[in-house]
Scaffold this motif. Sequence first.
Motif, mmCIF file in Angstrom:
data_model
loop_
_atom_site.group_PDB
_atom_site.id
_atom_site.type_symbol
_atom_site.label_atom_id
_atom_site.label_comp_id
_atom_site.label_asym_id
_atom_site.label_seq_id
_atom_site.Cartn_x
_atom_site.Cartn_y
_atom_site.Cartn_z
ATOM 1 N N LEU A 134 5.660 -6.120 -3.870
ATOM 2 C CA LEU A 134 4.400 -5.726 -4.790
ATOM 3 C C LEU A 134 3.565 -4.448 -4.022
ATOM 4 O O LEU A 134 3.182 -3.641 -4.738
ATOM 5 C CB LEU A 134 3.495 -6.851 -5.200
ATOM 6 C CG LEU A 134 4.062 -7.771 -5.936
ATOM 7 C CD1 LEU A 134 3.286 -9.091 -6.061
ATOM 8 C CD2 LEU A 134 4.281 -7.217 -7.450
ATOM 9 N N THR A 135 3.287 -4.430 -2.725
ATOM 10 C CA THR A 135 2.571 -3.466 -2.134
ATOM 11 C C THR A 135 3.655 -2.293 -1.738
ATOM 12 O O THR A 135 2.814 -1.283 -1.477
ATOM 13 C CB THR A 135 1.852 -3.963 -0.999
ATOM 14 O OG1 THR A 135 2.725 -4.469 0.030
ATOM 15 C CG2 THR A 135 0.925 -5.116 -1.213
ATOM 16 N N GLN A 136 4.704 -2.484 -1.469
ATOM 17 C CA GLN A 136 5.611 -1.406 -0.783
ATOM 18 C C GLN A 136 5.130 -1.163 0.323
ATOM 19 O O GLN A 136 5.209 -0.079 0.871
ATOM 20 C CB GLN A 136 5.649 -0.119 -1.814
ATOM 21 C CG GLN A 136 6.188 -0.383 -3.233
ATOM 22 C CD GLN A 136 7.841 -0.888 -3.263
ATOM 23 O OE1 GLN A 136 8.554 -0.020 -2.564
ATOM 24 N NE2 GLN A 136 8.098 -1.832 -3.570
ATOM 25 N N GLU A 137 4.509 -1.971 1.036
ATOM 26 C CA GLU A 137 4.023 -2.041 2.546
ATOM 27 C C GLU A 137 5.161 -1.804 3.484
ATOM 28 O O GLU A 137 6.027 -2.737 3.422
ATOM 29 C CB GLU A 137 3.007 -3.252 2.705
ATOM 30 C CG GLU A 137 2.339 -3.035 4.184
ATOM 31 C CD GLU A 137 1.710 -1.949 4.434
ATOM 32 O OE1 GLU A 137 1.904 -1.036 5.294
ATOM 33 O OE2 GLU A 137 0.533 -1.576 3.698
ATOM 34 N N THR A 138 5.109 -1.053 4.255
ATOM 35 C CA THR A 138 6.165 -0.917 5.471
ATOM 36 C C THR A 138 5.760 -1.705 6.776
ATOM 37 O O THR A 138 6.729 -1.607 7.599
ATOM 38 C CB THR A 138 6.627 0.498 5.491
ATOM 39 O OG1 THR A 138 5.555 1.186 6.350
ATOM 40 C CG2 THR A 138 7.184 1.172 4.248
ATOM 41 N N SER A 139 4.540 -2.023 6.872
ATOM 42 C CA SER A 139 4.325 -2.590 8.272
ATOM 43 C C SER A 139 4.174 -4.003 8.059
ATOM 44 O O SER A 139 3.522 -4.641 7.364
ATOM 45 C CB SER A 139 2.609 -2.192 8.559
ATOM 46 O OG SER A 139 2.209 -2.856 9.430
ATOM 47 N N LEU A 141 -5.435 -11.423 -4.811
ATOM 48 C CA LEU A 141 -5.094 -11.296 -3.427
ATOM 49 C C LEU A 141 -4.892 -9.782 -3.175
ATOM 50 O O LEU A 141 -5.243 -9.424 -2.185
ATOM 51 C CB LEU A 141 -3.687 -12.000 -3.022
ATOM 52 C CG LEU A 141 -3.238 -12.075 -1.551
ATOM 53 C CD1 LEU A 141 -4.011 -12.408 -0.634
ATOM 54 C CD2 LEU A 141 -1.576 -12.556 -1.423
ATOM 55 N N LEU A 142 -4.118 -9.094 -3.997
ATOM 56 C CA LEU A 142 -3.858 -7.601 -3.523
ATOM 57 C C LEU A 142 -5.133 -6.819 -3.877
ATOM 58 O O LEU A 142 -5.352 -5.886 -3.104
ATOM 59 C CB LEU A 142 -2.643 -7.056 -4.684
ATOM 60 C CG LEU A 142 -1.277 -7.196 -3.832
ATOM 61 C CD1 LEU A 142 -0.805 -8.618 -3.313
ATOM 62 C CD2 LEU A 142 -0.301 -6.657 -4.537
ATOM 63 N N GLU A 143 -5.932 -7.108 -4.870
ATOM 64 C CA GLU A 143 -7.304 -6.371 -4.989
ATOM 65 C C GLU A 143 -8.148 -6.686 -3.717
ATOM 66 O O GLU A 143 -8.781 -5.675 -3.435
ATOM 67 C CB GLU A 143 -7.720 -6.789 -6.368
ATOM 68 C CG GLU A 143 -9.031 -6.142 -6.537
ATOM 69 C CD GLU A 143 -9.845 -6.507 -8.065
ATOM 70 O OE1 GLU A 143 -10.573 -5.884 -8.634
ATOM 71 O OE2 GLU A 143 -9.595 -7.863 -8.104
ATOM 72 N N GLU A 144 -8.121 -7.859 -3.524
ATOM 73 C CA GLU A 144 -9.331 -8.217 -2.311
ATOM 74 C C GLU A 144 -8.627 -7.473 -1.057
ATOM 75 O O GLU A 144 -9.344 -7.045 -0.214
ATOM 76 C CB GLU A 144 -9.110 -9.528 -2.087
ATOM 77 C CG GLU A 144 -9.905 -10.039 -0.966
ATOM 78 C CD GLU A 144 -11.627 -9.694 -1.056
ATOM 79 O OE1 GLU A 144 -12.254 -9.786 -0.263
ATOM 80 O OE2 GLU A 144 -11.918 -9.716 -2.276
ATOM 81 N N SER A 145 -7.489 -7.133 -0.935
ATOM 82 C CA SER A 145 -6.604 -6.599 0.402
ATOM 83 C C SER A 145 -6.519 -4.927 0.097
ATOM 84 O O SER A 145 -6.184 -4.441 1.257
ATOM 85 C CB SER A 145 -5.053 -7.135 0.518
ATOM 86 O OG SER A 145 -4.960 -8.690 0.560
ATOM 87 N N GLY A 146 -6.974 -4.424 -0.802
ATOM 88 C CA GLY A 146 -7.164 -3.087 -0.792
ATOM 89 C C GLY A 146 -5.973 -2.265 -1.596
ATOM 90 O O GLY A 146 -5.892 -0.968 -1.591
ATOM 91 N N TYR A 147 -5.061 -2.931 -2.425
ATOM 92 C CA TYR A 147 -3.992 -2.619 -3.075
ATOM 93 C C TYR A 147 -4.407 -2.425 -4.579
ATOM 94 O O TYR A 147 -4.959 -3.132 -5.137
ATOM 95 C CB TYR A 147 -2.679 -3.311 -2.915
ATOM 96 C CG TYR A 147 -2.265 -3.198 -1.396
ATOM 97 C CD1 TYR A 147 -1.557 -2.297 -0.762
ATOM 98 C CD2 TYR A 147 -2.760 -4.336 -0.440
ATOM 99 C CE1 TYR A 147 -1.343 -2.214 0.487
ATOM 100 C CE2 TYR A 147 -2.308 -4.339 0.655
ATOM 101 C CZ TYR A 147 -1.493 -3.415 1.450
ATOM 102 O OH TYR A 147 -1.143 -3.354 2.909
ATOM 103 N N ASN A 148 -3.452 -1.807 -5.001
ATOM 104 C CA ASN A 148 -3.471 -1.681 -6.533
ATOM 105 C C ASN A 148 -3.291 -3.050 -7.293
ATOM 106 O O ASN A 148 -2.367 -3.737 -6.610
ATOM 107 C CB ASN A 148 -2.456 -0.613 -7.331
ATOM 108 C CG ASN A 148 -2.845 0.698 -6.966
ATOM 109 O OD1 ASN A 148 -4.074 1.206 -6.772
ATOM 110 N ND2 ASN A 148 -1.856 1.525 -6.730
ATOM 111 N N VAL A 149 -3.927 -3.279 -8.240
ATOM 112 C CA VAL A 149 -3.624 -4.561 -9.032
ATOM 113 C C VAL A 149 -2.136 -4.490 -9.834
ATOM 114 O O VAL A 149 -2.071 -3.787 -10.713
ATOM 115 C CB VAL A 149 -4.861 -5.008 -9.880
ATOM 116 C CG1 VAL A 149 -4.636 -6.128 -10.659
ATOM 117 C CG2 VAL A 149 -6.017 -4.917 -9.158
ATOM 118 N N PRO A 150 -1.433 -5.370 -9.293
ATOM 119 C CA PRO A 150 -0.184 -5.384 -9.993
ATOM 120 C C PRO A 150 -0.329 -5.900 -11.261
ATOM 121 O O PRO A 150 -1.131 -6.659 -11.886
ATOM 122 C CB PRO A 150 0.709 -6.468 -9.215
ATOM 123 C CG PRO A 150 -0.178 -7.582 -8.453
ATOM 124 C CD PRO A 150 -1.354 -6.577 -8.360
#
Length: 211
Positions: A56-61, A27-36
């Motif tokens: 996992l993403t540390q996303e603030t939005s 999911l995170l790889e497909e969404s453009g984030y580093n693979v946890p």
Amino acid sequence: MIKVVIFDVDGVLLDSWEANIKFYQLLLEESGYNVPSRKEIEGVFHLPMMDAIRQLTQETSDVRVREVWEMGRGRKVRYPTELLKIPEHSRDVVDTLDKTYRLAIVTSRVRLGVEDYFTISGLKQYFTVVVSYEDYTHPKPHPEPLLLALKKLKVKAGEAVYIGDSETDIQAAKAANTKIIVYSARPLQGADLNVESFLEIPEAIAELNRS
């Protein structure tokens, strides 16, 4: 007197450890984030998917977190159901408990995730009430999910026991005033009883009724 047995899904009715690791990585790889890493995912295993994604993403939005969550909830990224496992003896114990108690589910899984469990277990007919992530506003450890289940079941808190596997489950059960049995190889403080095998659950419930 216990009349209702309410089960958590992840870590209790379903061994989803390997499946969830693979899913979050995809999911995170497909969404453009580093693979946890596995260790990072271990730290969020008992969180609802929305909170796990945020951590996992540390996303603030919040908007972006919800976009990723919708990808996961809607299965735009494949969930590896082939990695899901049913705990040993769980089918037989569910069948046994159904003869004495009403059974229900309270989980942080989304509805599709609960359907995964029903598909591989074949036990859907045993559970009269299912409360999943979309049904409430405040996830565990808030008592809302359990209180909603009690309302649907039309029973008092003292007539229900929750079968969980985490500190979050203990906190939610205590806040809802239900009994709590922890199913885990690692006993947790605060539980009314701890069990390591599904075979121990019927006697544990009987012990609660005697106390």
